[in-house]
Design a protein around this motif. Sequence first.
Motif, PDB file in Angstrom:
ATOM      1  N   ASP A 130      37.157  40.799  35.760  1.00 50.46           N
ATOM      2  CA  ASP A 130      38.824  40.408  35.571  1.00 50.46           C
ATOM      3  C   ASP A 130      39.220  41.739  35.366  1.00 50.46           C
ATOM      4  N   TYR A 131      38.641  42.936  35.858  1.00 46.69           N
ATOM      5  CA  TYR A 131      39.250  44.375  35.506  1.00 46.69           C
ATOM      6  C   TYR A 131      40.240  44.752  36.664  1.00 46.69           C
ATOM      7  N   SER A 132      41.105  43.936  36.854  1.00 46.76           N
ATOM      8  CA  SER A 132      42.350  44.459  37.746  1.00 46.76           C
ATOM      9  C   SER A 132      43.465  43.452  37.539  1.00 46.76           C
ATOM     10  N   ASP A 133      44.278  43.793  38.814  1.00 46.03           N
ATOM     11  CA  ASP A 133      45.539  43.086  38.449  1.00 46.03           C
ATOM     12  C   ASP A 133      45.483  41.457  38.962  1.00 46.03           C
ATOM     13  N   HIS A 134      44.374  41.013  39.223  1.00 45.38           N
ATOM     14  CA  HIS A 134      44.461  39.500  39.482  1.00 45.38           C
ATOM     15  C   HIS A 134      44.252  38.722  38.302  1.00 45.38           C
ATOM     16  N   LEU A 135      43.953  39.205  37.358  1.00 45.64           N
ATOM     17  CA  LEU A 135      43.741  38.805  36.026  1.00 45.64           C
ATOM     18  C   LEU A 135      45.110  37.878  35.477  1.00 45.64           C
ATOM     19  N   ASN A 136      46.158  38.587  35.855  1.00 46.60           N
ATOM     20  CA  ASN A 136      47.553  37.987  35.778  1.00 46.60           C
ATOM     21  C   ASN A 136      47.920  37.073  36.547  1.00 46.60           C
ATOM     22  N   TYR A 137      47.308  36.834  37.473  1.00 47.42           N
ATOM     23  CA  TYR A 137      47.618  35.802  38.472  1.00 47.42           C
ATOM     24  C   TYR A 137      46.824  34.506  37.886  1.00 47.42           C
ATOM     25  N   TRP A 138      45.569  34.780  37.520  1.00 47.73           N
ATOM     26  CA  TRP A 138      44.815  33.669  37.003  1.00 47.73           C
ATOM     27  C   TRP A 138      45.712  33.088  35.819  1.00 47.73           C
TER      28      TRP A 138
END
Length: 326
Positions: free
Chosen positions: A268-276
Amino acid sequence: MNFKNILKPTKRKIILFVGLFFISIFIFDSFRGCQAAEKSPVPADINLVREHLTALTKTPEFRNYKNLNQLNTIAEYIHQNFNKYSDSTSFQEYKVGEETYKNVICSFGTENKKRIIIGAHYDVCGDQQGADDNATGVTALLELARMLKGQKLNYRIDLVAYTLEEPPYFRTENMGSYVHAKYLKDNNIDVYGMASVEMIGYFKDEENSQDYPLGILSWVYGNKGDYITLVRKIGAGNFVKNFIEEFKDSNQVKTKTFSAPKFVTGIDYSDHLNYWKFGYSAMMITDTSFFRNKNYHQTTDTLETLDLKRMTKVIDGIFLSLIHLK
């Protein structure tokens, strides 16, 4: 009683079980056919890729959160290039303390209701050029804007260049991607999925040029950093599943899929973590960051270390996936 000694065998069994479980997933996910590479109707241009990377990295100041004027200059560069190809280009501004930071957004296929987000952050960590991290991701957005112009699309495609992905704002609500994902959720916008383009320019063919969060993974993936990785969590959703299938079918570059629970280091080391966080189907496209590129967050992360030919083929793979998604 020595509980440490009692727990040792159990711990070893757990590690072995988890390792074998991962391998069963990875063997399935990493399989690729040997079909010919698909020819892109609008291929990425390696000269434009180099031009954008130069503009993003050879700057008077480093594009970190302390140098707001430099961040704004980069945001304006992205906006101007987006505006050449998209009829819908905008800044998404938000405040952090007394300062205003900007995401930059452009859209294609706006006649479609359901949308796909392709995002990359343009800030860097500290005083360094950040060529792979993440000028490569932003350059992908800039090339995708050119390539998507005039294409018939089944989804609205939003290209989003984020600010403040790096420390000290990583994992906070001040991340540009958090602000954007929350906006989508708050406004009930119909999102099919999101892909974060996070470091896509560093490749190595030498033995032992690739590390992993679990050493056992080298049994499956090998020890050469010669591939691009599509990272997803278990149960990532339909967009991620379908995007990965299209990307692999395009056969542009050697590709492997990393599927694992969210707790695995690096997933989760990037911006996709916030969409999760907001329940969206999201993934990351990456050269595996510090597991391969030892220039990560160092002054040695420069344009000269990148493999532009393979990076360009990654961009082609993203483009072909987007135009083929049903």
